[in-house]
Design an enzyme around this catalytic site. Structure first.
Site, PDB file in Angstrom:
ATOM      1  N   ARG A 119       0.436  -6.378   5.546  1.00 51.89           N
ATOM      2  CA  ARG A 119      -0.871  -6.360   6.207  1.00 51.89           C
ATOM      3  C   ARG A 119      -1.895  -7.096   5.362  1.00 51.89           C
ATOM      4  NH1 ARG A 119      -2.700  -1.122   6.208  1.00 51.89           N
ATOM      5  NH2 ARG A 119      -4.203  -1.599   7.839  1.00 51.89           N
ATOM      6  N   LYS A 184       4.976   4.370  -2.294  1.00 51.78           N
ATOM      7  CA  LYS A 184       5.239   3.809  -0.965  1.00 51.78           C
ATOM      8  C   LYS A 184       6.728   3.506  -0.765  1.00 51.78           C
ATOM      9  CE  LYS A 184       3.734  -0.298   1.611  1.00 51.78           C
ATOM     10  NZ  LYS A 184       2.560  -1.113   1.906  1.00 51.78           N
ATOM     11  N   ARG A 322      -8.340   3.561  -0.130  1.00 57.52           N
ATOM     12  CA  ARG A 322      -7.760   3.667  -1.485  1.00 57.52           C
ATOM     13  C   ARG A 322      -7.770   5.140  -1.833  1.00 57.52           C
ATOM     14  NH1 ARG A 322      -9.851  -1.369  -3.489  1.00 57.52           N
ATOM     15  NH2 ARG A 322      -8.632  -2.824  -2.267  1.00 57.52           N
TER      16      ARG A 322
HETATM   17  C1  BTN Z   1       2.584  -3.618   4.534  1.00 60.65           C
HETATM   18  O1  BTN Z   1       2.932  -2.705   3.817  1.00 60.65           O
HETATM   19  O2  BTN Z   1       1.537  -4.262   4.289  1.00 60.65           O
HETATM   20  C2  BTN Z   1       3.407  -3.993   5.720  1.00 60.65           C
HETATM   21  C3  BTN Z   1       4.755  -4.501   5.307  1.00 60.65           C
HETATM   22  C4  BTN Z   1       5.641  -4.884   6.481  1.00 60.65           C
HETATM   23  C5  BTN Z   1       6.929  -5.517   6.026  1.00 60.65           C
HETATM   24  C6  BTN Z   1       7.885  -5.729   7.153  1.00 60.65           C
HETATM   25  S1  BTN Z   1       9.489  -6.179   6.583  1.00 60.65           S
HETATM   26  C7  BTN Z   1       9.985  -6.570   8.199  1.00 60.65           C
HETATM   27  C8  BTN Z   1       8.822  -7.279   8.840  1.00 60.65           C
HETATM   28  N1  BTN Z   1       8.848  -8.685   8.498  1.00 60.65           N
HETATM   29  C9  BTN Z   1       7.776  -9.052   7.769  1.00 60.65           C
HETATM   30  O3  BTN Z   1       7.551 -10.209   7.359  1.00 60.65           O
HETATM   31  N2  BTN Z   1       7.004  -7.996   7.556  1.00 60.65           N
HETATM   32  C10 BTN Z   1       7.526  -6.800   8.174  1.00 60.65           C
END
Ligand code: BTN
Length: 328
Positions: A119, A184, A322
């Site tokens: 994100r 996480k 946060r």
């Molecule tokens: C986050 O924590 O900010 C979101 C992470 C999301 C990762 C997943 S892995 C599968 C899918 N493909 C990506 O490029 N991103 C999501």
């Protein structure tokens, strides 16, 4: 033939399947069945053979393949699942399939991502053999503003799937990080396409990235203090194919519940949300303000009370949270 035997053994879920039944189902000799079982063993499958009972699958290698995952799905439509060794991002790949007309329920999994996206333009650490990188495509009807909530539905689905395969009961850091012990385990990136003229949702791609096999020392230094692997955290080995199937099954169910407008997922989300009843730091642009998180509204906005006593419902697009207490 090997794949068919494997699918039948997986479908039996650890129960015996006789050599006679296998040779009858597949119209081959029992010697051919034996040869295929031997070959599966060479590939790393642990298959027990017992006289007069037959074969049973004891353990699968930790691989992500359609042969291993499809038989475990509640909706095992052939063609709904693509498994890749390596891809830039499963979300990008799924969006290309969506634009080409792929149906709802299409899933893309990769063993490794070279450009995994998180994100707010961040990257997502996606090494081979360690995690589960999965994107699911849905085509929700109706107001796109409601479809935004699907990301929270997916967060609950991932918690349920993790619980099923590992016994661990994770929590949710608003809006959609899956957490255990302040670290996480999983992040979710949901991307939508809306048709400009009709303002209707064309598709939603829900991207789920789970840390599975990493031990603390396997994470890069910059995320070592805030990331955890599911196997290490639960103290149990986790088979990624079983986890992938559980995540797809639970997300399909969550989507059906979103479609029917049920409240069960909202209630589960609130019960798992780790921020409620605690102080949070809200970051808006460059401004950081402390507030008290009182709850979640039915659009999954965070209900906060500011130090002056006023209250506000904040959306995930407006602020990020946060923790005042570590990551959470
Ligand atoms: C986050 O924590 O900010 C979101 C992470 C999301 C990762 C997943 S892995 C599968 C899918 N493909 C990506 O490029 N991103 C999501």
């Amino acid at each position: 033939m090997k794949e068919k035997i494997l699918a039948l053994l997986i479908a039996r879920q650890g129960e015996f399947l006789s050599g006679e039944e296998l040779s009858r189902c597949l119209h081959v000799s029992r010697a051919a069945v034996w040869k295929a079982v031997e070959s599966l063993r060479t590939d790393g499958y642990r298959i027990e053979a017992v006289t007069r009972r037959g074969y049973r699958l004891l353990e699968s290698p930790d691989l992500l393949s359609t042969g291993l995952i499809l038989p475990l799905l509640d909706d095992p439509r052939p063609g709904r699942l693509t498994c890749l060794d390596s891809v830039d991002s499963t979300n990008t790949y799924a969006k290309t399939l969506a634009a080409a007309g792929a149906p709802a329920g299409t899933a893309v999994i990769a063993d490794r991502q070279t450009g995994g996206r998180g994100r707010r333009g961040r990257s997502f650490y996606s090494p081979a053999g360690q995690g589960l990188y999965l994107s699911l495509l849905y085509r929700p009807q109706g107001d796109p503003a409601r479809a935004v909530n699907l990301t929270a539905y997916a967060a609950v689905a991932v918690c349920l799937a993790m619980e099923k395969v590992s016994g661990l009961q994770p929590g949710i850091k608003w809006p959609n990080d899956i957490i255990t012990d302040g670290k996480k385990l999983c992040g979710i990136l949901t991307e939508m396409s809306i048709e400009a003229e009709t303002r209707l949702t064309d598709y939603v791609v829900i991207g789920i990235g789970i840390n599975v096999n990493q031990k603390p020392e396997d994470f890069p230094e910059d995320i070592r203090d805030v990331a955890a692997g599911l196997a290490h955290a639960s103290g149990r080995p986790v088979n990624r194919a079983a986890l992938a199937a559980a995540v797809i099954n639970e997300t399909d169910k969550a989507f059906a519940s979103w479609e029917s407008g049920g409240k069960a997922i909202y209630e589960q989300y609130c019960a798992r949300c780790l921020n409620i009843g605690r102080k949070v730091k809200l970051v808006r642009g460059h401004t950081e303000t402390e507030a008290f998180a009182e709850g979640i509204d039915e659009d999954f906005r965070l209900l906060v009370r500011w130090p002056d006593g006023t209250r506000e419902a904040v959306g995930a697009g407006e602020v990020s949270v946060r923790g005042v207490y570590g990551y959470t």
